[in-house]
Design an enzyme around this catalytic site. Structure first.
Site, PDB file in Angstrom:
ATOM      1  N   LYS A   1       0.847  -1.192   0.000  1.00  0.00           N
ATOM      2  CA  LYS A   1       0.000   0.000   0.000  1.00  0.00           C
ATOM      3  C   LYS A   1       0.884   1.243   0.000  1.00  0.00           C
ATOM      4  O   LYS A   1       1.535   1.559   0.993  1.00  0.00           O
ATOM      5  CB  LYS A   1      -0.885   0.047   1.249  1.00  0.00           C
TER       6      LYS A   1
ATOM      7  N   GLU B   1       9.962   1.174  10.357  1.00  0.00           N
ATOM      8  CA  GLU B   1      10.982   2.178  10.009  1.00  0.00           C
ATOM      9  C   GLU B   1      10.320   3.531  10.201  1.00  0.00           C
ATOM     10  O   GLU B   1       9.536   3.973   9.369  1.00  0.00           O
ATOM     11  CB  GLU B   1      11.437   2.004   8.556  1.00  0.00           C
TER      12      GLU B   1
ATOM     13  N   CYS C   1      14.044  10.904   6.699  1.00  0.00           N
ATOM     14  CA  CYS C   1      14.166  10.463   8.086  1.00  0.00           C
ATOM     15  C   CYS C   1      15.597  10.540   8.591  1.00  0.00           C
ATOM     16  O   CYS C   1      15.822  10.562   9.794  1.00  0.00           O
ATOM     17  CB  CYS C   1      13.619   9.052   8.219  1.00  0.00           C
TER      18      CYS C   1
ATOM     19  N   GLU D   1      10.304  15.869  15.143  1.00  0.00           N
ATOM     20  CA  GLU D   1      10.686  15.790  13.733  1.00  0.00           C
ATOM     21  C   GLU D   1       9.967  16.898  12.957  1.00  0.00           C
ATOM     22  O   GLU D   1       8.740  16.965  12.960  1.00  0.00           O
ATOM     23  CB  GLU D   1      10.291  14.407  13.196  1.00  0.00           C
TER      24      GLU D   1
HETATM   25  P1  NAD Z   1       2.701   8.428   7.670  1.00  0.00           P
HETATM   26  O1  NAD Z   1       2.929   7.782   8.977  1.00  0.00           O
HETATM   27  O2  NAD Z   1       1.714   9.507   7.592  1.00  0.00           O
HETATM   28  O3  NAD Z   1       2.268   7.346   6.570  1.00  0.00           O
HETATM   29  C1  NAD Z   1       3.087   6.236   6.245  1.00  0.00           C
HETATM   30  C2  NAD Z   1       2.205   5.154   5.656  1.00  0.00           C
HETATM   31  O4  NAD Z   1       1.382   4.641   6.719  1.00  0.00           O
HETATM   32  C3  NAD Z   1       1.240   5.649   4.574  1.00  0.00           C
HETATM   33  O5  NAD Z   1       1.105   4.668   3.578  1.00  0.00           O
HETATM   34  C4  NAD Z   1      -0.042   5.828   5.345  1.00  0.00           C
HETATM   35  O6  NAD Z   1      -1.185   5.736   4.516  1.00  0.00           O
HETATM   36  C5  NAD Z   1       0.021   4.677   6.326  1.00  0.00           C
HETATM   37  N1  NAD Z   1      -0.773   4.851   7.549  1.00  0.00           N
HETATM   38  C6  NAD Z   1      -1.080   6.006   8.178  1.00  0.00           C
HETATM   39  N2  NAD Z   1      -1.830   5.751   9.267  1.00  0.00           N
HETATM   40  C7  NAD Z   1      -1.993   4.408   9.325  1.00  0.00           C
HETATM   41  C8  NAD Z   1      -2.670   3.528  10.226  1.00  0.00           C
HETATM   42  N3  NAD Z   1      -3.324   3.989  11.287  1.00  0.00           N
HETATM   43  N4  NAD Z   1      -2.623   2.207   9.980  1.00  0.00           N
HETATM   44  C9  NAD Z   1      -1.943   1.717   8.922  1.00  0.00           C
HETATM   45  N5  NAD Z   1      -1.301   2.494   8.027  1.00  0.00           N
HETATM   46  C10 NAD Z   1      -1.315   3.831   8.231  1.00  0.00           C
HETATM   47  O7  NAD Z   1       4.162   8.856   7.206  1.00  0.00           O
HETATM   48  P2  NAD Z   1       4.521   9.757   5.938  1.00  0.00           P
HETATM   49  O8  NAD Z   1       4.104  11.127   6.332  1.00  0.00           O
HETATM   50  O9  NAD Z   1       4.019   9.127   4.702  1.00  0.00           O
HETATM   51  O10 NAD Z   1       6.107   9.637   5.895  1.00  0.00           O
HETATM   52  C11 NAD Z   1       6.919  10.443   6.661  1.00  0.00           C
HETATM   53  C12 NAD Z   1       7.405   9.713   7.902  1.00  0.00           C
HETATM   54  O11 NAD Z   1       8.093   8.522   7.498  1.00  0.00           O
HETATM   55  C13 NAD Z   1       8.403  10.517   8.699  1.00  0.00           C
HETATM   56  O12 NAD Z   1       8.138  10.398  10.071  1.00  0.00           O
HETATM   57  C14 NAD Z   1       9.744   9.857   8.362  1.00  0.00           C
HETATM   58  O13 NAD Z   1      10.739  10.034   9.328  1.00  0.00           O
HETATM   59  C15 NAD Z   1       9.341   8.445   8.196  1.00  0.00           C
HETATM   60  N6  NAD Z   1      10.323   7.722   7.376  1.00  0.00           N
HETATM   61  C16 NAD Z   1      11.129   6.804   7.990  1.00  0.00           C
HETATM   62  C17 NAD Z   1      12.083   6.115   7.263  1.00  0.00           C
HETATM   63  C18 NAD Z   1      12.975   5.112   7.935  1.00  0.00           C
HETATM   64  O14 NAD Z   1      13.690   4.404   7.228  1.00  0.00           O
HETATM   65  N7  NAD Z   1      12.970   4.999   9.255  1.00  0.00           N
HETATM   66  C19 NAD Z   1      12.217   6.344   5.885  1.00  0.00           C
HETATM   67  C20 NAD Z   1      11.376   7.288   5.276  1.00  0.00           C
HETATM   68  C21 NAD Z   1      10.416   7.957   6.040  1.00  0.00           C
END
Ligand code: NAD
Length: 481
Positions: A180, A254, A288, A384
């Site tokens: 997804k 992650e 991140c 963040e």
């Molecule tokens: P997000 O948490 O808003 O969404 C990430 C994914 O999770 C999306 O596909 C979203 O639809 C899904 N999601 C959201 N709520 C959910 C729920 N309740 N249940 C299941 N799925 C759900 O994150 P984002 O804004 O898309 O990405 C940015 C974040 O990702 C930042 O915090 C960044 O640090 C992190 N990030 C981490 C890494 C790593 O390797 N640790 C890499 C890239 C990004």
């Protein structure tokens, strides 16, 4: 408004080798954040679609899990070749959907390709420990087996790269996948499905679109999924972990980061400032591992702030369709407002040296910003930002640098800049981050793990450690006498 470049695209999702609408027939609009216009409509899925995708993946697992590592390796290599052949097309689409500079988006594709090639090779090296008779008359052996259906939930900041990081190790180990993408950036994941459709058997890789609250939640809840791999915000990871406990799912998390960059007095300031210019602001700071939190030595603090400010003033940003800029847009209007709110609150007690505004223009932009002298306990240091904002603090000695570096809830990546080798390794040991770079920030390589400590999550992307995460260990014991 619709994007003027082309008509609005209509995309279906990919389940069991077929292109389908959502069960409800509802769709979601997808925006180009660089100009705020709608560029596509994709299925808005729900529980019924998740169930359908999980069943397709479970059926495919019956045969995919029986393939040899060699078979899977050859298919992953073909997938990597096919992605490589369409790198420019994928990069351009990513740029339009995520607001990234076009060239930067295109340059991400070889990283995806290399990652898949790594997992194609690594798939053939996995083994359990040697068999032995640990109990008289009993032969024990260890098998490393796939988990089953993996639910992969990807973020918007590197949509195709994160999809690749998830799909590679999962498929290499013999799992099947329901992927997804973020509701904001589903287009390159759907293109990945199109490319994979020519290579992988039906149901091995399914891509469904929709929101996290609906599709994501249903995936986490579904008993047919054995593991959820999510890259996203730490609060999202916590929600998922709570819900996953109901079915005791395996998790690969992650999550967020807040990377410290410790710059000792003996470091080459021009070099460090140049590194931060790129790796503090790369992808608009929506990274991140972004070099976001500079801890500068007592002797060089003022000079470093001035040198960094000079560098950051040179960063250009704009709509990738209008020219080649260093940065594109941020992902959404709401995200610009989040970044702006954090900078405004930081002005109490800290100095905004460069930037600090959201320009009035179509699309979602925020100026590259430097903030000096914020308090260690303030929001701008602790939370963040995920935008083009870098802070600089002055530490007094090595002990305080280590204390401040560790004094956040995150633990993904960090760096240390010094010419004193002993100090570099001493500090690298003392700080609690999954990756520590020395005289460098940001560089990744497929052979080495990427993953967090503390609230940055658990599990590793890339490397053979990821294959371990996407597999389970089984003990088989035979009575032999
Ligand atoms: P997000 O948490 O808003 O969404 C990430 C994914 O999770 C999306 O596909 C979203 O639809 C899904 N999601 C959201 N709520 C959910 C729920 N309740 N249940 C299941 N799925 C759900 O994150 P984002 O804004 O898309 O990405 C940015 C974040 O990702 C930042 O915090 C960044 O640090 C992190 N990030 C981490 C890494 C790593 O390797 N640790 C890499 C890239 C990004």
């Amino acid at each position: 408004m619709t994007d003027t470049l082309t008509d609005v695209m209509t995309r279906q999702q990919f389940i069991g080798g077929a292109w389908v609408d959502s069960a409800s027939g509802e769709t979601l609009a997808v925006e180009n954040p660089a100009n705020g216009r709608v560029i596509a409509n994709v299925p808005k899925s729900g529980a019924e679609d998740v169930d359908r995708a999980v069943k397709a993946a479970a059926t495919a697992f019956e045969t995919w899990s029986q393939t040899t590592p060699q078979d899977r390796s050859l298919m992953l290599l073909r997938l990597a070749d096919a992605i490589e052949a369409r790198a420019e097309e994928i990069g351009r689409l990513e740029s339009r959907n995520a607001g990234k500079p076009t060239q930067a988006a295109i340059e991400e594709i070889p990283v995806v390709v290399d990652n898949l090639r790594f997992f194609a090779g690594a798939a053939r090296t996995m083994e359990g420990k040697a068999a032995n008779e640990y109990l008289a008359g009993h032969l024990s052996m260890i098998r490393r087996e796939p988990i089953g259906v993996v639910g992969s939930i990807a973020p918007w900041n590197y949509p195709i790269m994160m999809a690749g990081w998830k799909v590679g190790p999962a498929l290499a180990m013999g799992n099947t996948v329901v992927l997804k993408p973020s509701a904001r950036t589903p287009l390159t994941a759907l293109l990945l499905a199109e490319i994979a459709a020519e290579i992988l058997p039906p149901g091995v890789l399914n891509v469904i679109t929709g929101t996290g609250d609906e599709v994501g939640t249903e995936m986490v809840r579904h008993p047919g999924i054995g593991m959820i791999s999510v890259t996203g915000d730490t609060d999202t990871g916590k929600k998922i972990a709570r819900l996953a406990s109901e079915t005791v799912k395996r998790l690969h998390l992650e999550l967020g980061g807040k990377a410290p960059v410790i710059v000792f007095d003996d470091a080459d300031l021009d070099y460090v400032a140049e590194q931060i210019r790129y790796f503090g602001y790369w992808n608009g700071g929506q990274d991140c591992t972004a070099a976001t939190r500079i801890l500068a030595g007592p002797q060089i603090y003022e000079k470093f702030v001035a040198t960094l400010a000079d560098q950051v003033k040179q960063i250009t940003f704009g709509d990738p369709a209008e020219g080649e800029y260093d940065l594109g847009s941020l992902i959404a209007r709401g995200h610009v407002e989040k970044v702006a709110g954090m900078v405004e609150r930081a002005r109490v007690g800290a100095e905004v040296v460069v930037g600090g505004h959201a320009p009035e223009r179509p699309g979602h932009y925020y100026e590259p910003t430097v903030i000096a002298g914020a308090d260690q306990r303030s929001e701008i240091i602790q939370d963040e930002v995920f935008g083009p904002v870098v802070t600089v603090q002055r530490f007094t000695d090595e002990a305080l640098a280590i204390k401040w570096a560790n004094d956040v809830r995150f633990g993904l990546a960090a760096s240390v800049f010094t010419n004193d080798l002993g100090r570099a390794f001493r500090v690298a040991k003392a700080i609690q981050f999954g990756t520590v770079w020395i005289n460098e920030h940001f560089t990744l390589v497929s052979e080495m793990p990427h993953g967090g400590f503390k609230e940055s999550g658990w599990g590793k992307d890339q490397s053979a450690y990821a294959l371990e995460d996407y597999s389970v260990i089984k003990h088989v014991m035979a009575k032999i006498s």
